[in-house]
Each structure stands twice: as structure tokens, then as C-alpha cells.
Design a protein around this motif. Sequence first.
Motif, PDB file in Angstrom:
ATOM      1  N   THR A   1       2.223   1.827  -3.534  1.00 33.32           N
ATOM      2  CA  THR A   1       1.469   2.403  -4.535  1.00 33.32           C
ATOM      3  C   THR A   1       0.705   3.950  -4.123  1.00 33.32           C
ATOM      4  O   THR A   1       0.749   4.656  -5.186  1.00 33.32           O
TER       5      THR A   1
ATOM      6  N   ARG B   1      -0.783  -8.752  -9.608  1.00 33.03           N
ATOM      7  CA  ARG B   1      -2.111  -8.462  -9.692  1.00 33.03           C
ATOM      8  C   ARG B   1      -2.591  -7.618  -8.698  1.00 33.03           C
ATOM      9  O   ARG B   1      -3.601  -6.655  -8.791  1.00 33.03           O
ATOM     10  N   LYS B   2      -2.086  -7.799  -7.492  1.00 37.49           N
ATOM     11  CA  LYS B   2      -2.490  -7.054  -6.143  1.00 37.49           C
ATOM     12  C   LYS B   2      -1.910  -5.535  -6.535  1.00 37.49           C
ATOM     13  O   LYS B   2      -2.568  -4.613  -6.273  1.00 37.49           O
TER      14      LYS B   2
ATOM     15  N   ARG C   1      -1.119  -4.202  -9.504  1.00 39.00           N
ATOM     16  CA  ARG C   1      -2.169  -3.259 -10.339  1.00 39.00           C
ATOM     17  C   ARG C   1      -3.497  -2.912  -9.675  1.00 39.00           C
ATOM     18  O   ARG C   1      -3.733  -1.952 -10.302  1.00 39.00           O
ATOM     19  N   PHE C   2      -3.965  -3.916  -8.956  1.00 39.26           N
ATOM     20  CA  PHE C   2      -5.560  -3.643  -8.551  1.00 39.26           C
ATOM     21  C   PHE C   2      -5.147  -2.182  -7.648  1.00 39.26           C
ATOM     22  O   PHE C   2      -6.075  -1.265  -7.809  1.00 39.26           O
ATOM     23  N   GLN C   3      -4.355  -2.104  -6.811  1.00 36.62           N
ATOM     24  CA  GLN C   3      -4.064  -1.178  -5.869  1.00 36.62           C
ATOM     25  C   GLN C   3      -3.787   0.402  -6.793  1.00 36.62           C
ATOM     26  O   GLN C   3      -4.364   1.252  -6.293  1.00 36.62           O
TER      27      GLN C   3
ATOM     28  N   ALA D   1      -4.931   0.877  -9.901  1.00 39.28           N
ATOM     29  CA  ALA D   1      -5.883   1.334 -10.327  1.00 39.28           C
ATOM     30  C   ALA D   1      -6.832   2.076  -9.627  1.00 39.28           C
ATOM     31  O   ALA D   1      -7.441   2.956  -9.944  1.00 39.28           O
ATOM     32  N   TYR D   2      -7.275   1.495  -8.229  1.00 38.34           N
ATOM     33  CA  TYR D   2      -8.312   2.355  -7.553  1.00 38.34           C
ATOM     34  C   TYR D   2      -7.551   3.456  -6.827  1.00 38.34           C
ATOM     35  O   TYR D   2      -8.265   4.196  -6.586  1.00 38.34           O
TER      36      TYR D   2
ATOM     37  N   GLU E   1      -7.844   6.235  -9.763  1.00 45.04           N
ATOM     38  CA  GLU E   1      -9.100   6.798  -9.582  1.00 45.04           C
ATOM     39  C   GLU E   1      -9.453   7.682  -8.473  1.00 45.04           C
ATOM     40  O   GLU E   1      -9.895   8.986  -8.498  1.00 45.04           O
TER      41      GLU E   1
ATOM     42  N   ASP F   1       0.762  -4.742 -19.325  1.00 39.57           N
ATOM     43  CA  ASP F   1      -0.250  -5.954 -18.929  1.00 39.57           C
ATOM     44  C   ASP F   1       0.500  -7.224 -19.201  1.00 39.57           C
ATOM     45  O   ASP F   1       0.365  -8.059 -20.209  1.00 39.57           O
TER      46      ASP F   1
ATOM     47  N   SER G   1       3.170 -10.975  -6.156  1.00 39.48           N
ATOM     48  CA  SER G   1       1.908 -10.372  -6.186  1.00 39.48           C
ATOM     49  C   SER G   1       1.300  -9.114  -7.142  1.00 39.48           C
ATOM     50  O   SER G   1       0.974  -8.261  -6.910  1.00 39.48           O
TER      51      SER G   1
ATOM     52  N   HIS H   1       0.786  -1.237  -0.143  1.00 41.42           N
ATOM     53  CA  HIS H   1      -0.112  -0.039  -0.023  1.00 41.42           C
ATOM     54  C   HIS H   1       0.796   1.243   0.041  1.00 41.42           C
ATOM     55  O   HIS H   1       0.656   2.232  -0.717  1.00 41.42           O
TER      56      HIS H   1
END
Length: 84
Positions: free
Chosen positions: A4, A40-41, A43-45, A47-48, A51, A18, A38, A1
Motif C-alpha cells: 500500500t 478490507r484491510k 482498502r483501509f490501509q 484509505a488512510y 489521506e 467496492d 484480506s 503495508h
Amino acid sequence: HALTKELVEQYDVIKIEDLKAKNLLKNHKLARAIANQSWRKLRFQLAYKCEWYGKQLVIVNPRKTSQICSSCGFDDGKHTLNVR
């Protein structure tokens, strides 16, 4: 966290490849190290958080990214692993 959040606060546009982790795991010398990261984790963090902060996250197709110049677009073909 923390990583990111730092990236999102520091940059207005973040570009990531990607990558297909399933394909990367076929390299038996690097499979364990790749599986432990990790991606994927992360990338997800990104992304949000992009935003939330109103920043831009661009997902880049990894096809030929080590062969095509990002400045002029010149494609000089395959490179050895140490160049990539």
C-alpha cells in the motif's frame, strides 16, 4: 503495508472497486482464496495512507465495470468469464 505504501507513493489517484466479499464467497471454487486475501484491510490501509500523503482514493461501484468501456462509455453487454 509495503504494497500500500508503494502504491500511494507511486500514484496520485488510486481507483478500486467496492467489491462485496460476501457475494464473492458464494463461488465455492474461489471462496478460500478470496477469504484469505484480506481485501478490507488493504482498502483501509489505502484509505488512510492516501489521506496522509495527500493522494486521492476513488471507490468505484462494481456494477457493469467489465461491460462498459472506461474510455468511451460504450456498453456491449455481458461477457464470458475469460473476458471479464
